[in-house]
Write a protein that holds these residues in place. Structure first.
Motif, PDB file in Angstrom:
ATOM      1  N   PHE A   2      64.394  49.875   9.266  1.00 43.43           N
ATOM      2  CA  PHE A   2      64.181  50.024   7.830  1.00 43.43           C
ATOM      3  C   PHE A   2      62.858  50.703   7.510  1.00 43.43           C
ATOM      4  O   PHE A   2      62.503  50.833   6.342  1.00 43.43           O
ATOM      5  CB  PHE A   2      64.244  48.647   7.162  1.00 43.43           C
ATOM      6  N   GLY A   3      62.117  51.107   8.546  1.00 42.44           N
ATOM      7  CA  GLY A   3      60.863  51.806   8.321  1.00 42.44           C
ATOM      8  C   GLY A   3      61.078  53.303   8.164  1.00 42.44           C
ATOM      9  O   GLY A   3      60.581  54.101   8.957  1.00 42.44           O
ATOM     10  N   ARG A   4      61.809  53.679   7.145  1.00 45.46           N
ATOM     11  CA  ARG A   4      62.091  55.103   6.928  1.00 45.46           C
ATOM     12  C   ARG A   4      61.984  55.414   5.442  1.00 45.46           C
ATOM     13  O   ARG A   4      62.173  54.545   4.594  1.00 45.46           O
ATOM     14  CB  ARG A   4      63.496  55.448   7.446  1.00 45.46           C
ATOM     15  N   TRP A   5      61.696  56.657   5.153  1.00 40.69           N
ATOM     16  CA  TRP A   5      61.518  57.096   3.770  1.00 40.69           C
ATOM     17  C   TRP A   5      62.677  57.987   3.347  1.00 40.69           C
ATOM     18  O   TRP A   5      63.240  58.736   4.151  1.00 40.69           O
ATOM     19  CB  TRP A   5      60.204  57.863   3.619  1.00 40.69           C
ATOM     20  N   ASP A   6      63.009  57.923   2.096  1.00 40.30           N
ATOM     21  CA  ASP A   6      63.989  58.841   1.532  1.00 40.30           C
ATOM     22  C   ASP A   6      63.392  59.481   0.278  1.00 40.30           C
ATOM     23  O   ASP A   6      62.255  59.190  -0.107  1.00 40.30           O
ATOM     24  CB  ASP A   6      65.318  58.136   1.235  1.00 40.30           C
ATOM     25  N   LEU A   7      64.154  60.339  -0.371  1.00 42.26           N
ATOM     26  CA  LEU A   7      63.639  61.070  -1.523  1.00 42.26           C
ATOM     27  C   LEU A   7      63.247  60.132  -2.655  1.00 42.26           C
ATOM     28  O   LEU A   7      62.222  60.332  -3.318  1.00 42.26           O
ATOM     29  CB  LEU A   7      64.700  62.068  -2.008  1.00 42.26           C
ATOM     30  N   THR A   8      64.026  59.078  -2.861  1.00 35.47           N
ATOM     31  CA  THR A   8      63.717  58.128  -3.935  1.00 35.47           C
ATOM     32  C   THR A   8      62.365  57.467  -3.710  1.00 35.47           C
ATOM     33  O   THR A   8      61.548  57.336  -4.639  1.00 35.47           O
ATOM     34  CB  THR A   8      64.815  57.058  -4.027  1.00 35.47           C
ATOM     35  N   LEU A   9      62.107  57.051  -2.473  1.00 31.38           N
ATOM     36  CA  LEU A   9      60.833  56.407  -2.161  1.00 31.38           C
ATOM     37  C   LEU A   9      59.655  57.370  -2.324  1.00 31.38           C
ATOM     38  O   LEU A   9      58.606  57.003  -2.851  1.00 31.38           O
ATOM     39  CB  LEU A   9      60.867  55.876  -0.729  1.00 31.38           C
ATOM     40  N   LEU A  10      59.822  58.598  -1.874  1.00 27.87           N
ATOM     41  CA  LEU A  10      58.737  59.578  -2.007  1.00 27.87           C
ATOM     42  C   LEU A  10      58.445  59.887  -3.471  1.00 27.87           C
ATOM     43  O   LEU A  10      57.282  60.017  -3.865  1.00 27.87           O
ATOM     44  CB  LEU A  10      59.102  60.851  -1.238  1.00 27.87           C
ATOM     45  N   LEU A  11      59.485  59.997  -4.274  1.00 26.29           N
ATOM     46  CA  LEU A  11      59.278  60.212  -5.707  1.00 26.29           C
ATOM     47  C   LEU A  11      58.578  59.018  -6.336  1.00 26.29           C
ATOM     48  O   LEU A  11      57.728  59.176  -7.221  1.00 26.29           O
ATOM     49  CB  LEU A  11      60.619  60.471  -6.399  1.00 26.29           C
ATOM     50  N   LEU A  12      58.924  57.820  -5.864  1.00 28.12           N
ATOM     51  CA  LEU A  12      58.259  56.612  -6.353  1.00 28.12           C
ATOM     52  C   LEU A  12      56.779  56.649  -6.040  1.00 28.12           C
ATOM     53  O   LEU A  12      55.935  56.282  -6.874  1.00 28.12           O
ATOM     54  CB  LEU A  12      58.911  55.376  -5.738  1.00 28.12           C
ATOM     55  N   LEU A  13      56.427  57.089  -4.830  1.00 28.05           N
ATOM     56  CA  LEU A  13      55.014  57.194  -4.469  1.00 28.05           C
ATOM     57  C   LEU A  13      54.299  58.194  -5.363  1.00 28.05           C
ATOM     58  O   LEU A  13      53.169  57.941  -5.811  1.00 28.05           O
ATOM     59  CB  LEU A  13      54.879  57.603  -3.004  1.00 28.05           C
ATOM     60  N   LEU A  14      54.925  59.336  -5.638  1.00 32.95           N
ATOM     61  CA  LEU A  14      54.303  60.335  -6.497  1.00 32.95           C
ATOM     62  C   LEU A  14      54.055  59.780  -7.900  1.00 32.95           C
ATOM     63  O   LEU A  14      52.968  59.955  -8.468  1.00 32.95           O
ATOM     64  CB  LEU A  14      55.193  61.584  -6.567  1.00 32.95           C
ATOM     65  N   VAL A  15      55.051  59.112  -8.454  1.00 34.99           N
ATOM     66  CA  VAL A  15      54.893  58.537  -9.796  1.00 34.99           C
ATOM     67  C   VAL A  15      53.819  57.462  -9.800  1.00 34.99           C
ATOM     68  O   VAL A  15      52.961  57.401 -10.700  1.00 34.99           O
ATOM     69  CB  VAL A  15      56.241  57.962 -10.288  1.00 34.99           C
ATOM     70  N   LEU A  16      53.834  56.598  -8.770  1.00 37.83           N
ATOM     71  CA  LEU A  16      52.844  55.527  -8.690  1.00 37.83           C
ATOM     72  C   LEU A  16      51.441  56.091  -8.521  1.00 37.83           C
ATOM     73  O   LEU A  16      50.483  55.600  -9.145  1.00 37.83           O
ATOM     74  CB  LEU A  16      53.196  54.606  -7.514  1.00 37.83           C
ATOM     75  N   THR A  17      51.298  57.125  -7.701  1.00 38.25           N
ATOM     76  CA  THR A  17      49.984  57.730  -7.470  1.00 38.25           C
ATOM     77  C   THR A  17      49.444  58.348  -8.752  1.00 38.25           C
ATOM     78  O   THR A  17      48.267  58.164  -9.100  1.00 38.25           O
ATOM     79  CB  THR A  17      50.078  58.802  -6.371  1.00 38.25           C
ATOM     80  N   PHE A  18      50.287  59.085  -9.470  1.00 36.03           N
ATOM     81  CA  PHE A  18      49.844  59.706 -10.719  1.00 36.03           C
ATOM     82  C   PHE A  18      49.474  58.637 -11.738  1.00 36.03           C
ATOM     83  O   PHE A  18      48.472  58.757 -12.453  1.00 36.03           O
ATOM     84  CB  PHE A  18      50.950  60.610 -11.274  1.00 36.03           C
ATOM     85  N   THR A  19      50.263  57.562 -11.797  1.00 34.68           N
ATOM     86  CA  THR A  19      49.982  56.486 -12.746  1.00 34.68           C
ATOM     87  C   THR A  19      48.663  55.801 -12.423  1.00 34.68           C
ATOM     88  O   THR A  19      47.843  55.540 -13.317  1.00 34.68           O
ATOM     89  CB  THR A  19      51.122  55.446 -12.728  1.00 34.68           C
TER      90      THR A  19
END
Length: 432
Positions: free
Chosen positions: A391-408
């Motif tokens: 389960f230690g893998r990333w997908d597009l949804t997770l990466l987009l979540l990181l981008l949104v969280l980082t900007f916020t």
């Protein structure tokens, strides 16, 4: 665009004027985001729905059909062959499948060293219910016993060197079988169709065998089996089909609310008939557990991942507070510059646009740093908890979540300093 590029240039000049405080702000925020994202990765994957469009239609029926009397007892997690046959008698489900997993050894011939494999004894509806992709060949036409196997793509390539092996012969535990199909790359995570004893954290099986064949050859479950009478587990082909030897999981697909109600009534009627026949004296306790709730029902949720997710969320809050404090100090040191721009006619909106340029730069650096730290965190957790490494893998949804969280987070860090610079008293700011 030209104006925005100018704002970015001004922000970069401000960074070069005091690089150390800015770098410390980036490091603290990246550390909080990276640690949080590493744990959020596992939490997200472990709690994801592998069939979001269908999971509310797949159910795990369980009944307390056991040959003893028990008050307030939960139904067994696995069912006997006889009870699965009884639950399969209804035509209400769109699809239904009984199954279990076992261990075996696979090889091409007697000269080759055997390869240990996990075997799933199942029925044709399994591949349709759980949307298993097929690469070559075809699934068995019915539930009858046959000397035919279906291989996972990786298993076929490992054994034969290529995946198109339909029609080839292979030895499974020194019995000759014919390969009739090869599955495409497939890994349902979490593996909710086999959630008993935390098996949902495991990889998909390598070999698939007809359920009846598994019983004919006395394959025992490698997950859980229970005997409620004197059934000999070494004689599955005979006693295992009639006795109270429980090792099967059973799933049904009920597409509508009407089907679900009808099947619940069918289960109630079945238990009532069994009690009238004197076979199951316990009080009825029927369960029809939806697929999305099966892990929590079996108590297989990971408390460690939840605890770490909460701790890292608190850690992110601490990092955010410290980064905001550093950012405020940096803006206070540049306050005269903002005040001078206001005195020369810059509007508060233009100052806020300047702040957004700062946010964009900070988010870019934090995203790079956060991803690097998160990758290190995921690698460390995979080492500490190998069972969760799938389960230690990333997908597009997770990466987009990181981008949104980082900007916020970057915006929150600069929010108070920007408001203070834009709306503070101009005369007082110029004096300072």
């Amino acid at each position: 665009m030209e104006q925005f590029l100018y704002y970015l240039k001004v922000s970069w000049i401000s960074i070069k004027r005091a690089p150390l405080p800015y770098a410390l702000t980036i490091f603290i925020l990246s550390l909080g985001l990276g640690v949080f994202f590493a744990n959020a990765t596992f939490y997200y994957q472990l709690n994801s729905d592998p069939l979001p469009h269908k999971s509310d239609k797949l159910f795990f029926p369980m009944t307390l059909m056991v040959p003893y009397e028990c008050a307030d007892c939960p139904p067994p997690r696995v069912l006997s062959y006889a009870n699965v046959q009884k639950l399969s008698q209804s035509d209400i489900p769109t699809a239904k499948v009984g199954m279990y997993s076992a261990d075996g050894y696979l090889r091409l011939d007697t000269k080759q060293a055997p390869t240990p494999v996990s075997i799933r004894m199942t029925q044709p509806d399994f591949f349709r219910m759980f949307e298993v992709p097929l690469l070559h060949g075809s699934i068995w036409a019915d539930d009858k016993a046959r000397l035919e196997l279906i291989l996972a793509k990786q298993t076929a390539e490992k054994m034969f060197g290529h995946s198109d092996v339909v029609g080839e012969k292979i030895l499974l535990d020194d019995r000759h079988f014919t390969v009739v199909a090869v599955l495409d790359d497939w890994q349902m995570l979490p593996r909710l169709y086999d959630a008993n004893n935390r098996a949902h954290l495991s990889e998909a099986d390598q070999v698939y065998m007809p359920l009846e064949t598994g019983y004919d050859f006395n394959y025992m479950s490698n997950r859980q089996s229970q005997t409620f009478d004197d059934t000999d587990y070494r004689q599955l082909a005979t006693q295992g089909r009639t006795g109270a030897l429980n090792q099967l999981q059973f799933w049904v697909q009920l597409d509508t609310e009407a089907q679900q109600q009808a099947y619940r009534q069918f289960m109630s009627n079945l238990v009532a008939d069994e009690q009238k026949a004197g076979r199951h004296p316990s009080a009825p306790n029927n369960q029809l557990v939806p697929m999305r709730n099966i892990v929590s029902y079996f108590g297989g949720e990971s408390a460690d991942i939840k605890a770490f997710a909460l701790v890292t969320l608190l850690f992110l809050g601490v990092c955010l507070f410290n980064a905001s404090h550093l950012s405020l100090n940096r803006y206070i040191s540049n306050q005269y510059e903002f005040s001078l721009r206001r005195a020369l006619g810059a509007s508060r909106g233009q100052l806020q646009q300047q702040m957004l340029a700062d946010v964009l730069l900070m988010a870019t650096f934090c995203c790079a740093g956060g991803l690097l730290i998160a990758w290190g965190g995921v690698s460390l957790l995979n080492f500490l908890w190998p069972a969760n490494s799938l389960f230690g893998r990333w997908d597009l949804t997770l990466l987009l979540l990181l981008l949104v969280l980082t900007f916020t987070m970057s915006y929150l860090v600069t929010l108070y300093p920007s408001l203070r610079a834009s709306f503070g008293g101009l005369n007082q700011q110029l004096k300072e």
